[in-house]
Design an enzyme around this catalytic site. Structure first.
Site, PDB file in Angstrom:
ATOM      1  N   TYR A   1     -15.694  -5.985   6.392  1.00 49.83           N
ATOM      2  CA  TYR A   1     -14.398  -5.087   6.503  1.00 49.83           C
ATOM      3  C   TYR A   1     -13.999  -5.245   7.922  1.00 49.83           C
ATOM      4  O   TYR A   1     -12.805  -5.562   8.204  1.00 49.83           O
ATOM      5  CB  TYR A   1     -14.772  -3.545   6.574  1.00 49.83           C
ATOM      6  CG  TYR A   1     -13.437  -2.512   6.608  1.00 49.83           C
ATOM      7  CD1 TYR A   1     -12.277  -2.501   6.068  1.00 49.83           C
ATOM      8  CD2 TYR A   1     -13.550  -2.066   8.016  1.00 49.83           C
ATOM      9  CE1 TYR A   1     -11.377  -1.698   6.165  1.00 49.83           C
ATOM     10  CE2 TYR A   1     -12.494  -1.122   8.410  1.00 49.83           C
ATOM     11  CZ  TYR A   1     -11.252  -0.929   7.366  1.00 49.83           C
ATOM     12  OH  TYR A   1     -10.200  -0.406   7.774  1.00 49.83           O
TER      13      TYR A   1
ATOM     14  N   GLY B   1      -5.001  -2.020   1.604  1.00 51.08           N
ATOM     15  CA  GLY B   1      -6.202  -2.386   2.121  1.00 51.08           C
ATOM     16  C   GLY B   1      -7.402  -1.637   1.505  1.00 51.08           C
ATOM     17  O   GLY B   1      -7.068  -0.588   0.947  1.00 51.08           O
TER      18      GLY B   1
ATOM     19  N   LYS C   1     -10.510  -7.133   9.693  1.00 49.44           N
ATOM     20  CA  LYS C   1      -9.353  -6.534  10.583  1.00 49.44           C
ATOM     21  C   LYS C   1      -9.553  -7.398  11.963  1.00 49.44           C
ATOM     22  O   LYS C   1      -8.422  -7.241  12.641  1.00 49.44           O
ATOM     23  CB  LYS C   1      -9.994  -5.197  10.815  1.00 49.44           C
ATOM     24  CG  LYS C   1      -9.715  -4.372   9.409  1.00 49.44           C
ATOM     25  CD  LYS C   1      -8.463  -4.118   9.042  1.00 49.44           C
ATOM     26  CE  LYS C   1      -8.145  -3.453   7.674  1.00 49.44           C
ATOM     27  NZ  LYS C   1      -6.609  -2.981   7.205  1.00 49.44           N
TER      28      LYS C   1
ATOM     29  N   GLY D   1       0.968  -1.205  -0.027  1.00 52.59           N
ATOM     30  CA  GLY D   1       0.235   0.085  -0.113  1.00 52.59           C
ATOM     31  C   GLY D   1       0.861   1.292  -0.076  1.00 52.59           C
ATOM     32  O   GLY D   1       0.426   2.425   0.474  1.00 52.59           O
TER      33      GLY D   1
HETATM   34  P1  NAI Z   1      -5.431   4.313   0.763  1.00 52.19           P
HETATM   35  O1  NAI Z   1      -6.589   4.010  -0.039  1.00 52.19           O
HETATM   36  O2  NAI Z   1      -4.948   5.722   0.917  1.00 52.19           O
HETATM   37  O3  NAI Z   1      -4.187   3.131   0.675  1.00 52.19           O
HETATM   38  C1  NAI Z   1      -4.346   1.942   0.547  1.00 52.19           C
HETATM   39  C2  NAI Z   1      -3.419   1.459  -0.657  1.00 52.19           C
HETATM   40  O4  NAI Z   1      -3.472  -0.009  -0.592  1.00 52.19           O
HETATM   41  C3  NAI Z   1      -3.607   2.154  -2.097  1.00 52.19           C
HETATM   42  O5  NAI Z   1      -2.185   2.639  -2.434  1.00 52.19           O
HETATM   43  C4  NAI Z   1      -4.278   0.889  -2.890  1.00 52.19           C
HETATM   44  O6  NAI Z   1      -3.872   1.069  -4.164  1.00 52.19           O
HETATM   45  C5  NAI Z   1      -3.575  -0.171  -2.170  1.00 52.19           C
HETATM   46  N1  NAI Z   1      -4.316  -1.315  -2.461  1.00 52.19           N
HETATM   47  C6  NAI Z   1      -5.736  -1.623  -2.599  1.00 52.19           C
HETATM   48  N2  NAI Z   1      -6.127  -2.862  -3.134  1.00 52.19           N
HETATM   49  C7  NAI Z   1      -4.812  -3.257  -3.394  1.00 52.19           C
HETATM   50  C8  NAI Z   1      -4.690  -4.443  -4.076  1.00 52.19           C
HETATM   51  N3  NAI Z   1      -5.636  -5.214  -4.654  1.00 52.19           N
HETATM   52  N4  NAI Z   1      -3.435  -4.840  -4.339  1.00 52.19           N
HETATM   53  C9  NAI Z   1      -2.247  -4.132  -3.790  1.00 52.19           C
HETATM   54  N5  NAI Z   1      -2.555  -2.885  -3.151  1.00 52.19           N
HETATM   55  C10 NAI Z   1      -3.886  -2.583  -3.055  1.00 52.19           C
HETATM   56  O7  NAI Z   1      -5.759   3.802   2.424  1.00 52.19           O
HETATM   57  P2  NAI Z   1      -5.216   4.196   3.662  1.00 52.19           P
HETATM   58  O8  NAI Z   1      -6.250   4.652   4.340  1.00 52.19           O
HETATM   59  O9  NAI Z   1      -3.870   4.689   3.772  1.00 52.19           O
HETATM   60  O10 NAI Z   1      -5.286   2.613   4.427  1.00 52.19           O
HETATM   61  C11 NAI Z   1      -4.250   1.907   5.104  1.00 52.19           C
HETATM   62  C12 NAI Z   1      -4.692   0.957   5.859  1.00 52.19           C
HETATM   63  O11 NAI Z   1      -5.034   1.254   6.769  1.00 52.19           O
HETATM   64  C13 NAI Z   1      -5.780  -0.154   5.212  1.00 52.19           C
HETATM   65  O12 NAI Z   1      -5.542  -1.466   5.413  1.00 52.19           O
HETATM   66  C14 NAI Z   1      -7.014   0.373   5.788  1.00 52.19           C
HETATM   67  O13 NAI Z   1      -8.133  -0.582   5.822  1.00 52.19           O
HETATM   68  C15 NAI Z   1      -6.291   0.670   7.035  1.00 52.19           C
HETATM   69  N6  NAI Z   1      -7.316   1.983   7.649  1.00 52.19           N
HETATM   70  C16 NAI Z   1      -7.588   3.008   7.251  1.00 52.19           C
HETATM   71  C17 NAI Z   1      -8.291   3.918   8.134  1.00 52.19           C
HETATM   72  C18 NAI Z   1      -8.570   5.203   7.459  1.00 52.19           C
HETATM   73  O14 NAI Z   1      -9.575   5.991   8.154  1.00 52.19           O
HETATM   74  N7  NAI Z   1      -8.008   5.934   6.430  1.00 52.19           N
HETATM   75  C19 NAI Z   1      -8.877   3.540   9.270  1.00 52.19           C
HETATM   76  C20 NAI Z   1      -8.654   2.248   9.894  1.00 52.19           C
HETATM   77  C21 NAI Z   1      -7.853   1.499   9.120  1.00 52.19           C
END
Ligand code: NAI
Length: 281
Positions: free
Chosen positions: A155, A71, A159, A8
């Protein structure tokens, strides 16, 4: 200076963590759908196999740490992809990287969990069990009658399963006993593209905005990346199997008495068995 794998790495918290590690002089092997050293789709078995293998090749068989941030959020209609990326996209990669992490002697791993683990009500146990059994199709089937509520359940279920896997795995001789420190970070709502997409959808935005956050507002990705970097540092040498909540107080608001809790009387036999079996290792 060390070598770190970051999934990610092209967006949000993964991107911020990768930038901070690079700025500190480390080598980062990013994994993402695009704009990364390793481009792979973690929703497919082939993508996970390619990602695991290419990272090991680029790292020359030794990893000082890993950040598992790839994710998806709770997007309706994407339940199958959520289950695969959020759970299998972490667990399968870490299993493949374990030997390389052990080779470093003092490696650290940070898995991105979520405070949805404790603040989403009524997540079916069978959804979590199906994921822990490595069966994302069964996990998705378990919530198929729930309509728009299916995605939040998968989701949160992904987690929860991930956090349980981290806690079970972190303490094993092959992990803690091999110098690997495996922990999870559980953010609340953090202002990343994932959250911005939720805020762009009227009904998801309403749910996000009305959710109780005692500190108010949203967290910033750079703050969470600081936690990640800290959990990768020597200061975290004694941190094992922890799920660290950084969520503005929502978990404490809803669940103040849920944890810590003493071992209940009906759990004593298991507790004593674990005491004895640890000494015998
Ligand atoms: P984001 O959407 O900004 O970044 C997620 C990255 O994962 C993206 O670059 C995307 O291309 C990559 N990704 C998604 N599907 C993929 C796949 N099939 N193969 C390879 N890469 C893939 O998200 P963010 O907010 O930075 O989230 C990071 C983690 O934190 C995630 O696991 C999310 O569930 C978790 N999270 C996020 C929260 C939030 O409020 N932003 C809250 C709690 C957890």
């Amino acid at each position: 200076m060390g070598t770190y794998a970051v999934t990610g790495s092209a967006s949000g918290m993964g991107r911020e963590a990768a930038e901070k590690l690079r700025a500190a002089g480390h080598t980062v092997i990013g994994v993402d759908l695009a704009d990364a050293e390793v481009t792979a789709d973690l929703s497919t078995p082939e993508g996970r196999r390619v990602a695991a293998g290419q990272v090991l090749d680029l790292a020359d068989g030794r990893l000082d740490g890993a950040v598992l941030a790839a994710g998806l959020g709770p997007v309706p209609g994407r339940e199958s992809v959520i289950a695969r990326v959020n759970y299998l996209g972490v667990v399968e990669l870490l299993r493949a990287w374990r030997v390389a992490l052990a080779a470093a002697g003092n490696a650290k791993v940070v898995v991105l969990s979520s405070n949805s683990t404790t603040t989403t009500p009524a997540v079916p146990r069978r959804t979590v069990r199906a994921l822990l059994a490595g069966d994302p199709d069964r996990a998705v089937r378990s919530v198929r009658l729930l309509g728009r509520a299916a995605a939040p359940m998968v989701y949160a279920g992904s987690k929860i399963a991930l956090s349980h896997w981290v806690r079970r795995t972190a303490v094993l001789p092959d992990w803690a006993g091999s110098g690997i420190r495996l922990n999870a970070l559980a953010p609340g709502a953090i202002r990343t593209p994932l959250l911005e997409r939720q805020l762009a959808d009227a009904s998801a935005a309403k749910a996000v905005r009305s959710f109780p956050v005692p500190a108010g507002g949203y967290g910033e990705p750079a703050q969470l990346a600081d936690w990640v970097v800290f959990m990768l540092s020597d200061s975290a040498n004694f941190l094992v199997g922890s799920v660290v909540f950084v969520d503005g107080g929502s978990d404490a608001y809803f669940r103040a008495e849920s944890w810590p809790r003493p071992v209940p009387f009906r759990g004593l036999a298991r507790y004593l068995w674990r005491m004895r079996s640890f000494g015998a290792r």
